[in-house]
Design a protein around this motif. Structure first.
Motif, PDB file in Angstrom:
ATOM      1  N   VAL A   1     -27.608 -11.082  29.521  1.00 31.88           N
ATOM      2  CA  VAL A   1     -27.289 -12.470  29.186  1.00 31.88           C
ATOM      3  C   VAL A   1     -25.882 -12.821  29.672  1.00 31.88           C
ATOM      4  CG1 VAL A   1     -26.793 -14.052  27.284  1.00 31.88           C
ATOM      5  CG2 VAL A   1     -28.855 -12.660  27.223  1.00 31.88           C
ATOM      6  N   ILE A   2     -24.918 -11.944  29.410  1.00 30.49           N
ATOM      7  CA  ILE A   2     -23.523 -12.212  29.774  1.00 30.49           C
ATOM      8  C   ILE A   2     -23.361 -12.288  31.298  1.00 30.49           C
ATOM      9  CG2 ILE A   2     -21.164 -11.324  29.699  1.00 30.49           C
ATOM     10  CD1 ILE A   2     -21.902 -10.042  26.975  1.00 30.49           C
ATOM     11  N   PHE A   3     -23.866 -11.269  31.996  1.00 35.34           N
ATOM     12  CA  PHE A   3     -23.673 -11.223  33.444  1.00 35.34           C
ATOM     13  C   PHE A   3     -24.557 -12.253  34.163  1.00 35.34           C
ATOM     14  CE2 PHE A   3     -21.384  -7.528  32.346  1.00 35.34           C
ATOM     15  CZ  PHE A   3     -20.640  -7.127  33.434  1.00 35.34           C
ATOM     16  N   GLY A   4     -25.728 -12.554  33.609  1.00 38.03           N
ATOM     17  CA  GLY A   4     -26.550 -13.607  34.180  1.00 38.03           C
ATOM     18  C   GLY A   4     -25.891 -14.962  34.042  1.00 38.03           C
ATOM     19  N   TRP A   5     -25.240 -15.188  32.896  1.00 37.11           N
ATOM     20  CA  TRP A   5     -24.516 -16.439  32.677  1.00 37.11           C
ATOM     21  C   TRP A   5     -23.339 -16.548  33.649  1.00 37.11           C
ATOM     22  CZ3 TRP A   5     -19.512 -17.655  31.204  1.00 37.11           C
ATOM     23  CH2 TRP A   5     -19.293 -18.978  30.823  1.00 37.11           C
ATOM     24  N   VAL A   6     -22.606 -15.435  33.827  1.00 42.57           N
ATOM     25  CA  VAL A   6     -21.483 -15.434  34.776  1.00 42.57           C
ATOM     26  C   VAL A   6     -21.983 -15.714  36.192  1.00 42.57           C
ATOM     27  CG1 VAL A   6     -19.703 -14.002  35.859  1.00 42.57           C
ATOM     28  CG2 VAL A   6     -20.045 -13.915  33.374  1.00 42.57           C
ATOM     29  N   ALA A   7     -23.105 -15.107  36.576  1.00 43.45           N
ATOM     30  CA  ALA A   7     -23.660 -15.325  37.912  1.00 43.45           C
ATOM     31  C   ALA A   7     -23.984 -16.795  38.126  1.00 43.45           C
ATOM     32  CB  ALA A   7     -24.912 -14.464  38.111  1.00 43.45           C
ATOM     33  N   ALA A   8     -24.516 -17.446  37.092  1.00 40.19           N
ATOM     34  CA  ALA A   8     -24.856 -18.869  37.224  1.00 40.19           C
ATOM     35  C   ALA A   8     -23.617 -19.741  37.402  1.00 40.19           C
ATOM     36  CB  ALA A   8     -25.639 -19.328  35.990  1.00 40.19           C
ATOM     37  N   GLN A   9     -22.478 -19.276  36.899  1.00 37.15           N
ATOM     38  CA  GLN A   9     -21.253 -20.066  37.008  1.00 37.15           C
ATOM     39  C   GLN A   9     -20.529 -19.858  38.345  1.00 37.15           C
ATOM     40  OE1 GLN A   9     -20.993 -22.146  34.335  1.00 37.15           O
ATOM     41  NE2 GLN A   9     -22.823 -20.996  33.748  1.00 37.15           N
ATOM     42  N   VAL A  10     -20.632 -18.657  38.909  1.00 37.26           N
ATOM     43  CA  VAL A  10     -19.798 -18.334  40.084  1.00 37.26           C
ATOM     44  C   VAL A  10     -20.558 -18.379  41.411  1.00 37.26           C
ATOM     45  CG1 VAL A  10     -18.282 -16.918  38.665  1.00 37.26           C
ATOM     46  CG2 VAL A  10     -20.177 -15.824  39.902  1.00 37.26           C
ATOM     47  N   LEU A  11     -21.887 -18.289  41.374  1.00 37.14           N
ATOM     48  CA  LEU A  11     -22.625 -18.255  42.629  1.00 37.14           C
ATOM     49  C   LEU A  11     -22.844 -19.676  43.200  1.00 37.14           C
ATOM     50  CD1 LEU A  11     -25.305 -15.510  41.886  1.00 37.14           C
ATOM     51  CD2 LEU A  11     -23.252 -15.319  43.291  1.00 37.14           C
TER      52      LEU A  11
ATOM     53  N   PRO B   1     -36.338 -27.316  38.339  1.00 36.40           N
ATOM     54  CA  PRO B   1     -35.889 -28.720  38.252  1.00 36.40           C
ATOM     55  C   PRO B   1     -34.724 -28.908  37.300  1.00 36.40           C
ATOM     56  CG  PRO B   1     -38.279 -28.572  38.124  1.00 36.40           C
ATOM     57  CD  PRO B   1     -37.765 -27.176  38.001  1.00 36.40           C
ATOM     58  N   LEU B   2     -34.711 -28.150  36.202  1.00 34.74           N
ATOM     59  CA  LEU B   2     -33.608 -28.258  35.247  1.00 34.74           C
ATOM     60  C   LEU B   2     -32.303 -27.778  35.876  1.00 34.74           C
ATOM     61  CD1 LEU B   2     -33.107 -29.056  32.294  1.00 34.74           C
ATOM     62  CD2 LEU B   2     -33.534 -26.685  31.645  1.00 34.74           C
ATOM     63  N   ALA B   3     -32.379 -26.650  36.632  1.00 33.44           N
ATOM     64  CA  ALA B   3     -31.176 -26.121  37.290  1.00 33.44           C
ATOM     65  C   ALA B   3     -30.654 -27.100  38.338  1.00 33.44           C
ATOM     66  CB  ALA B   3     -31.496 -24.772  37.930  1.00 33.44           C
ATOM     67  N   ILE B   4     -31.572 -27.723  39.097  1.00 34.27           N
ATOM     68  CA  ILE B   4     -31.150 -28.694  40.109  1.00 34.27           C
ATOM     69  C   ILE B   4     -30.465 -29.892  39.459  1.00 34.27           C
ATOM     70  CG2 ILE B   4     -32.014 -30.303  41.851  1.00 34.27           C
ATOM     71  CD1 ILE B   4     -34.172 -28.234  42.522  1.00 34.27           C
ATOM     72  N   SER B   5     -30.998 -30.335  38.326  1.00 39.74           N
ATOM     73  CA  SER B   5     -30.413 -31.505  37.656  1.00 39.74           C
ATOM     74  C   SER B   5     -28.998 -31.225  37.154  1.00 39.74           C
ATOM     75  CB  SER B   5     -31.310 -31.933  36.484  1.00 39.74           C
ATOM     76  OG  SER B   5     -31.266 -30.974  35.442  1.00 39.74           O
ATOM     77  N   PHE B   6     -28.682 -29.957  36.879  1.00 44.38           N
ATOM     78  CA  PHE B   6     -27.338 -29.606  36.421  1.00 44.38           C
ATOM     79  C   PHE B   6     -26.436 -29.171  37.573  1.00 44.38           C
ATOM     80  CE2 PHE B   6     -29.276 -29.387  32.206  1.00 44.38           C
ATOM     81  CZ  PHE B   6     -28.263 -29.893  31.413  1.00 44.38           C
ATOM     82  N   GLY B   7     -26.961 -29.227  38.799  1.00 48.63           N
ATOM     83  CA  GLY B   7     -26.133 -28.949  39.958  1.00 48.63           C
ATOM     84  C   GLY B   7     -25.947 -27.494  40.298  1.00 48.63           C
ATOM     85  N   PHE B   8     -26.821 -26.619  39.819  1.00 48.95           N
ATOM     86  CA  PHE B   8     -26.708 -25.208  40.166  1.00 48.95           C
ATOM     87  C   PHE B   8     -27.100 -24.989  41.626  1.00 48.95           C
ATOM     88  CE2 PHE B   8     -27.330 -24.755  35.494  1.00 48.95           C
ATOM     89  CZ  PHE B   8     -26.168 -24.047  35.219  1.00 48.95           C
ATOM     90  N   SER B   9     -26.414 -24.068  42.297  1.00 48.99           N
ATOM     91  CA  SER B   9     -26.708 -23.752  43.692  1.00 48.99           C
ATOM     92  C   SER B   9     -28.009 -22.960  43.781  1.00 48.99           C
ATOM     93  CB  SER B   9     -25.566 -22.921  44.288  1.00 48.99           C
ATOM     94  OG  SER B   9     -25.538 -21.633  43.688  1.00 48.99           O
ATOM     95  N   PRO B  10     -28.589 -22.831  44.992  1.00 51.26           N
ATOM     96  CA  PRO B  10     -29.801 -22.002  45.141  1.00 51.26           C
ATOM     97  C   PRO B  10     -29.597 -20.569  44.661  1.00 51.26           C
ATOM     98  CG  PRO B  10     -29.520 -23.396  47.066  1.00 51.26           C
ATOM     99  CD  PRO B  10     -28.297 -23.589  46.226  1.00 51.26           C
ATOM    100  N   LEU B  11     -28.434 -19.953  44.991  1.00 50.32           N
ATOM    101  CA  LEU B  11     -28.179 -18.588  44.523  1.00 50.32           C
ATOM    102  C   LEU B  11     -28.096 -18.534  43.003  1.00 50.32           C
ATOM    103  CD1 LEU B  11     -25.550 -16.970  46.953  1.00 50.32           C
ATOM    104  CD2 LEU B  11     -27.846 -16.141  46.422  1.00 50.32           C
TER     105      LEU B  11
END
Length: 446
Positions: free
Chosen positions: A436-446, A371-381
């Motif tokens: 942490v670094i690559f997971g953060w990047v994945a959250a920004q680009v996917l 729910p937190l990810a959806i509220s910030f507009g993150f995609s399903p991936l």
């Protein structure tokens, strides 16, 4: 201070002070529960309730340990080790010895990857295969911290990226299902095919950490005391296996894999593999009870630590400190999706460090994170990548994780490899930081 943060700090401090991991987990659970406002009786009750989920894992490791010991009784692991020692013993050229080191690293990665997929023994292969190779490692002056990083990488990377064996459980049964359960009512649906794609960038972070460990951090030679020369002399006694015996070994491995994939049970897979080996004369029938007992004893410490970690997780859940930790972190986020992704990853690191298993962490954090990810507009991936990486964080580097307990079980066979300083700290540094670094990047680009 949040109860989970305090409990994990207590656990880490006790482990660094060389206190038993089991004792550290119990003491940390008591401190965390009391700090959260629970009574002693409530802490003990929650701890006891949590023990049940760890019993299944412990039984699975016990049966896989029996299967691994049965495989070793066939002589195949001694054959591999003796041939390697004999081959190196006749070569003293530095260039050739360096090639042997890289060959060993590659072989450990392949074997570790296979242990979670096509040969489903998981970490049970480590205390069987690695101790016979310690003489070779000492001969090469190989830093065992590098070997620990290699093994941890090999048993972690496959379940993160490949939906086969343990990867099926992690990616499909746990990660995808947990995200769907938390996101269905909010309009987010993910498919099993999306999970490997989401975890690809975090997996590249793991690969980067491995390269840093073996090429830079632990590249220099490190001296270890040679216990005896018996390991080198043993190369004269080559184990011989007939074609029929090799066929039976392959059949046992494939049978264990097929049963595990069909039933989802590591226990049944391990038992079938053990039964096939014992019924085909690869070791004496009268010795099968001794072999099974030896296998259970081999994995007993790992099993007890996993059970204690389940009790610790039970106390942390009952304390209500996990939602509080996430809610408290939310005050730091504001309206920034980038900061939200970073905070979620760091909170996942703390939670998994205590529980010791990414498999057990994801169902806990998915209900809060999705729910937190959806509220910030993150995609399903991106949501899959956040939840999966937050769960995987801490698996490498936790004192109670099989990803660190396994390497220690093999590399400390001669008492020259410390669990915390030589397995936990190296894997924590080289895998959690890039994750942490690559997971953060994945959250920004996917």
């Amino acid at each position: 201070m949040n109860a989970i943060v305090l409990a994990i700090l207590v656990m880490v401090a006790l482990c660094l002070a060389r206190v038993s991991v089991v004792f550290s987990l119990v003491a940390a659970a008591l401190v965390g529960g009391l700090w959260a406002g629970m009574s002693v009786e409530q802490v003990i009750g929650a701890f006891n309730e949590g023990l049940g989920s760890g019993a299944t894992v412990a039984l699975a490791y016990a049966t896989l340990g029996a299967f691994a010991v049965a495989l070793s009784r066939t002589g195949i692991t001694d054959l591999v080790a003796s041939k390697a020692l004999g081959w190196v013993g006749s070569r003293r050229d530095p260039g050739q010895l360096s090639s042997v080191k890289w060959f060993m690293f590659g072989a450990l990665v392949i074997i570790g990857a296979a242990s979670g997929t096509v040969v489903p023994v998981h970490i049970a292969f480590i205390p069987i295969l690695v101790p016979p190779l310690l003489g070779l490692m000492s001969m090469l002056k190989l830093d065992r911290r590098a070997v620990a990083c290699v093994i941890t990488f090999s048993i972690t990377i496959m379940y993160m990226t490949t939906p086969v064996g343990f990867g099926t459980i992690f990616l499909n049964d746990i990660l995808t299902n947990s995200v769907n359960q938390a996101g269905n009512d909010l309009g987010m649906v993910v498919t099993p095919a999306m999970a490997p794609k989401a975890m690809l960038l975090p997996a590249l972070g793991m690969l980067l950490g491995l390269l840093v460990a073996v090429l830079f951090s632990y590249r220099r030679p490190r001296e270890y005391q040679q216990q005896t020369a018996a390991s080198v002399d043993s190369t004269k006694k080559q184990t011989r296996l007939s074609r029929k015996q090799l066929t039976m070994i392959v059949a046992a491995i494939l049978g264990a894999l097929i049963v595990q994939l069909m039933t989802g049970s590591m226990v049944l897979g391990g038992l079938l593999g053990f039964a096939l080996l014992s019924m085909n004369g690869l070791f004496k029938w009268k010795d099968q009870d001794d072999v099974f007992t030896q296998g259970m004893r081999l994995m007993a410490l790992v099993g007890f630590i996993m059970i204690a970690a389940s009790g610790f997780a039970g106390v942390m859940k009952a304390s209500g400190a996990i939602p509080e930790l996430v809610a408290g972190s939310g005050a730091l986020i504001g309206n920034s999706p980038a900061l939200a992704a970073l905070v979620m990853l760091l909170v996942g690191l703390f939670i998994t460090m205590g529980i010791g298993s990414s498999f057990s962490t994801i169902p806990i954090i998915a209900a809060i994170y999705v729910p937190l990810a959806i509220s910030f507009g993150f995609s399903p991936l991106a949501t899959l990548a956040l939840v999966g990486t937050a769960g995987a964080l801490g698996d490498a580097g936790s004192p109670a994780s099989d990803s660190t307990l396994g390497p220690t079980a093999g590399l400390n066979a001669d008492g020259q490899h410390d669990h915390i300083r030589d397995s936990v700290i190296p894997t924590f540094i080289h895998y959690n930081i890039p994750l942490v670094i690559f997971g953060w990047v994945a959250a920004q680009v996917l």
